[in-house]
Design a protein around this motif. Structure first.
Motif, mmCIF file in Angstrom:
data_model
loop_
_atom_site.group_PDB
_atom_site.id
_atom_site.type_symbol
_atom_site.label_atom_id
_atom_site.label_comp_id
_atom_site.label_asym_id
_atom_site.label_seq_id
_atom_site.Cartn_x
_atom_site.Cartn_y
_atom_site.Cartn_z
ATOM 1 N N GLN A 214 -8.583 2.288 -4.187
ATOM 2 C CA GLN A 214 -8.515 2.828 -2.829
ATOM 3 C C GLN A 214 -8.511 1.737 -1.759
ATOM 4 O O GLN A 214 -8.734 2.028 -0.579
ATOM 5 N N ALA A 215 -8.259 0.510 -2.145
ATOM 6 C CA ALA A 215 -8.317 -0.603 -1.193
ATOM 7 C C ALA A 215 -7.330 -0.413 -0.040
ATOM 8 O O ALA A 215 -7.670 -0.619 1.131
ATOM 9 N N TYR A 216 -6.122 -0.016 -0.383
ATOM 10 C CA TYR A 216 -5.085 0.162 0.655
ATOM 11 C C TYR A 216 -5.486 1.274 1.622
ATOM 12 O O TYR A 216 -5.412 1.111 2.849
ATOM 13 N N GLU A 217 -5.945 2.382 1.096
ATOM 14 C CA GLU A 217 -6.343 3.504 1.954
ATOM 15 C C GLU A 217 -7.543 3.135 2.811
ATOM 16 O O GLU A 217 -7.639 3.550 3.979
ATOM 17 N N ARG A 218 -8.459 2.338 2.258
ATOM 18 C CA ARG A 218 -9.615 1.908 3.054
ATOM 19 C C ARG A 218 -9.170 1.060 4.244
ATOM 20 O O ARG A 218 -9.717 1.189 5.345
ATOM 21 N N LEU A 219 -8.184 0.178 4.031
ATOM 22 C CA LEU A 219 -7.683 -0.634 5.143
ATOM 23 C C LEU A 219 -7.035 0.249 6.193
ATOM 24 O O LEU A 219 -7.247 0.052 7.401
ATOM 25 N N VAL A 220 -6.262 1.235 5.754
ATOM 26 C CA VAL A 220 -5.634 2.159 6.706
ATOM 27 C C VAL A 220 -6.692 2.883 7.523
ATOM 28 O O VAL A 220 -6.602 2.966 8.758
ATOM 29 N N ASP A 221 -7.720 3.402 6.859
ATOM 30 C CA ASP A 221 -8.784 4.128 7.568
ATOM 31 C C ASP A 221 -9.497 3.226 8.571
ATOM 32 O O ASP A 221 -9.845 3.658 9.680
ATOM 33 N N ARG A 222 -9.738 1.972 8.170
ATOM 34 C CA ARG A 222 -10.419 1.042 9.067
ATOM 35 C C ARG A 222 -9.580 0.775 10.327
ATOM 36 O O ARG A 222 -10.112 0.724 11.443
#
Length: 842
Positions: A214-222
């Motif tokens: 989920q690293a990519y999605e976490r960056l998007v959310d941030r």
């Protein structure tokens, strides 16, 4: 059929021609299109609109032979046994006969129209008639619906439903999607697209170190949660609503509106529902018990161009303002060009002149009749509904001053009251700003006393004057913003040919375009609030159309080109979407989500289509050079504001604050020399405001900041849905010579020397990591090393030039720095900041 035979088609006799056109399939563009693939909205309507509607379209004033090819019933009418179109019978259709006629006097379109049909277009029209002339309403005016997910060959590639639409079309074209971009490129892409800023090295490193699924999605959310998201999105919205800090016409004076810009930023950051966002801007003042923010939002109605020149004709400019309101609203929310119906019915779309002035009537209650008054100092001041915005500190300070003022004035009240009991006594001035100067124990009958008041009275009056001066200073410093205040609506008439002097036209009431529906408000007058609700009501209004327009523009922001290239024209002259089912499905998704913009943005940027590499392969370049099928990502230069912001981030100068008054960075001296009423001289900010983000830069319509102009920012006189992208020497010269970029290069050089390491190679790696998130290549080390050596030699021989270079800008250079060495590294930093890579989203 060979190309040569196609080129001679205009000289072939009609019966022979029809046989050629109706046999087999017709080679079109890069592929063979079979008969069952002809689509009216994609293939036929654009031809009719471009070549026929001017004389046979919606504009009754220009219509010839009473034939309308924009309406099926007219196109297929009998017309005394001579129908224009007979479905299934091209040989009996007057349209086919006329477009294939040998005689120039018979052939349509006429030669003088300069709208000659190409062989391909003739073939398409003929084939369409032969296939039954299937007619569809214009694609943009059909309510969107969810479409079934298409089948795909590679079931592992799609992440979201939208990926299936993209992949299905690519596979049908015999193409494959591009591989995913590398993670550094993805990080930079997300930071630019969602924050409008390049990532710092530590931010890229943090993403690379997160190897979770989920690293990519976490960056998007941030990034979506960052306050920079609102700033990035506001840059585009402000282009749409033509936000500027000046009035535009004549003297182009400043007007107070920057709090509206801050409202837009906050709205995107807080993920305000787009339907609510629409209502607050168009009609926040008409909402029940409007909040402060909703009042500020109505600044949308005031950011149009206005004139503050004393000799303007009020009627003329009220007509100009009314037209501006309609043009902007229709472009922003409907993707429509209603401005074309100001003087006559629209030539291509169903908008009539009555529709235009009925829409203008919604804004007839906006108080904008007065725009100029002469102050004591003879300088123009704005007279428009405004609101003062005080900070908590300013309110507290004012409360304390008012309390002290009240205490000082209290001893005078009894005397004033006694005096007021005398019918012949002069009345005391009223209001919070009134000064009560009646002397104790005096009356109107008593002659003025010649003796001086007691010292205590003198001191009290002196302190009162000082307190009032302090209060005035607070009010003068306070931010103000123009708001909308509803007044008794002005009478709105249809102006024949748009002539404001002609009052012969009928009076109209507020109403939406007739072909799009009707507002059911009974006998009362419709308001801006009903209009705003209609714009986002998918069931009883045009919410589906508004959603399509918004989705298409968001797709453009994150993919470089819209699903329809026409971001500002969803009418007949615009381009039909390349992926119509995808556009429909996303529009429905937006509406059903409650107009959740962040949700839609996240859906787009987490898709597999978004994550593709942007490198153009030979196959894609040959078949889809403009990337309309989305077989790769797009690469494009940063917007003007981001070009500035990227340099400030890399240099370490960026001041990371949100909101506030507009800022004035360095600008060439004398640039405003032609501005008058009043004459003025640009004053740069000499504090931290100098290094604020580009979205906060003062926007002077007539004299846009040269750096913004060189990088294609609009003047914002009209709605701008897509900025042009030019490539001129002016942009390169700005990067090399604008004090903002020279100062940024020197600050960047200071960082390189202080933190980049001991050797040249270490420092080059540090510099490239800061600017483009990677280390230097072998060639870059060689070229930049030579440049550094040459610069060192030059500045050793020219110490004065070194001192002058490092003195550019307000940020001080380190006192202990070797001026020659710092100047040499400044040249190197200047070069890196001017490269293509630090300015390109890929």
């Amino acid at each position: 059929m060979t190309y040569r035979s196609v080129a001679r088609i205009g000289r072939v006799k009609t019966p022979v021609l029809l046989g050629l056109l109706l046999g087999g399939c017709w080679c079109m563009a890069a592929r063979c299109v079979a008969a069952d693939e002809i689509d009216f909205n994609r293939d036929i309507r654009p031809i009719l609109s471009d070549k026929c509607f001017r004389c046979h379209g919606p504009d009754s004033g220009a219509r010839q032979a009473e034939l309308r090819l924009d309406r099926e019933e007219s196109a297929k009418a009998d017309r005394d046994g001579n129908p224009a179109i007979v479905p299934g019978k091209p040989e009996a259709s007057e349209l086919v006969r006329r477009i294939t006629a040998d005689d120039e006097a018979e052939r349509m379109p006429p030669k003088e129209s300069h709208k000659e049909l190409s062989p391909r277009e003739i073939a398409l029209l003929t084939r369409w008639v032969a296939d039954g002339a299937v007619w569809l309403p214009h694609w943009a005016y059909i309510p969107p619906k969810r479409h079934p997910l298409p089948d795909v060959g590679d079931a592992h590639w799609p992440i979201h439903a939208l990926d299936r639409f993209i992949l299905s079309r690519l596979e049908a074209e015999g193409l494959a999607p591009s591989p995913d971009a590398d993670r550094v490129t993805l990080a930079r892409r997300l930071y630019i697209d969602l924050a409008g800023l390049p990532p710092r090295p530590e931010e890229v490193d943090a993403f690379l170190a997160d190897d979770g699924p989920q690293a990519y999605e976490r960056l998007v959310d941030r990034l979506l949660a960052s306050p920079h998201f609102g700033e990035r999105m506001a840059m585009y919205w402000l282009d749409l609503v033509r936000y500027a800090d000046t009035v535009g016409y004549h003297g182009d004076q400043e007007h107070p509106i920057s709090p509206y810009r801050d409202y837009v930023i906050e709205a995107f950051n807080e993920n305000l529902r787009f339907d609510q966002f629409t209502r607050e801007q168009l009609a926040g003042d008409l909402m029940p018990e409007p909040t402060l923010r909703q009042k500020i939002a109505t600044g949308y109605n005031r950011v149009l161009q206005t004139s503050h020149e004393g000799g303007v004709q009020p009627k003329e400019y009220l007509a100009i303002y009314a037209a501006d309101h309609v043009r902007n609203l229709s472009a922003v929310w409907l993707g429509a060009t209603m401005g074309c119906s100001q003087c006559h019915d629209h030539k291509y779309d169903p908008y009539t002149t009555r529709d235009f002035y009925s829409m203008a009537a919604f804004f007839a209650d906006v108080d904008e009749a007065q725009h100029l008054t002469k102050g004591v100092d003879k300088s123009p001041t704005i007279r428009a509904p405004e609101m003062e915005l005080l900070t908590e500190e300013e309110r507290a300070r004012l409360a304390g001053l008012e309390a002290r003022l009240k205490a000082l004035e209290a001893p005078q009240q009894p005397a004033a009251a006694a005096s007021s009991n005398d019918a012949d006594a002069p009345k005391a001035a009223s209001g919070s700003g009134a000064r009560k100067e009646t002397e104790p124990n005096s009356s109107a009958a008593d002659p003025p006393k010649s003796e001086s008041p007691p010292p205590s009275d003198k001191e009290r009056k002196k302190e009162i004057a000082a307190l009032r001066k302090q209060m005035d200073a607070i009010h003068n410093r306070a931010r103000r913003t123009m708001i909308t205040v509803s007044i008794e609506p002005r009478t709105m008439r249809i102006l024949p040919r748009g002539n404001w002097l002609d009052e012969s036209g009928p009076i109209v009431q507020p109403e939406v375009p007739a072909f799009l529906g009707h507002l059911d408000v009974g006998d009362r007058r419709a308001t801006r609030l009903e209009l705003a609700r209609w714009l986002t009501d998918a069931e009883h209004g045009v919410g589906g159309l508004t959603a399509r327009v918004l989705v298409n523009r968001l797709w453009y922001l994150f993919f470089g080109v819209g699903l329809s290239r026409s971001l500002d024209d969803f009418g007949a002259q615009g381009e039909p979407p390349v992926h119509p089912e995808l556009l429909d499905t996303l529009a429905v998704e937006l509406v059903e989500s409650g107009w959740d913009v962040k949700r839609l943005v996240k859906l787009l940027v987490t898709s597999r289509a978004y994550r593709q590499a942007s490198l153009d392969t030979p196959a894609l370049h040959e078949r889809d050079p403009s990337n309309r099928l989305v077989g790769r990502q797009s690469r494009f230069r940063y917007p003007a504001e981001t070009v500035r912001d990227a340099a400030l981030v890399t240099s370490g100068l960026l001041v990371d604050q949100t909101g506030g008054p507009s800022v004035k960075p360095y600008q060439p001296a004398g640039y405003y020399r032609h501005l008058n009423f009043p004459e003025r001289e640009y004053q740069i900010d000499k504090d931290q405001r100098q290094w604020r983000r580009g979205v906060y830069v003062h926007w002077q319509r007539q004299y846009l900041h040269p750096m913004l102009k060189a990088f294609d920012a609009p003047s914002r006189e009209e709605c701008t849905a897509e900025r042009p992208t030019s490539n001129t020497p002016l942009a390169a010269l700005v990067l090399l010579n604008d004090p903002t970029f020279v100062e940024a290069a020197r600050a960047f050089a200071t960082r390189i020397i202080a933190s980049g390491g001991a050797t040249t190679d270490e420092r080059l790696d540090f510099a490239l990591r800061q600017a483009v998130s990677r280390t230097a290549t072998t060639d870059e080390r060689r070229v930049l090393g030579h440049l550094l050596d040459d610069s060192r030699k030059y500045y050793q021989d020219h110490p004065q030039a070194a001192a002058e270079l490092v003195a550019v800008g307000l940020a001080p250079a380190p006192e202990t720095a070797d001026r020659g060495e710092l100047a040499a590294w400044t040249i190197l930093a200047r070069t890196i900041l001017s490269l293509n890579e630090p300015l390109t989203r890929k």
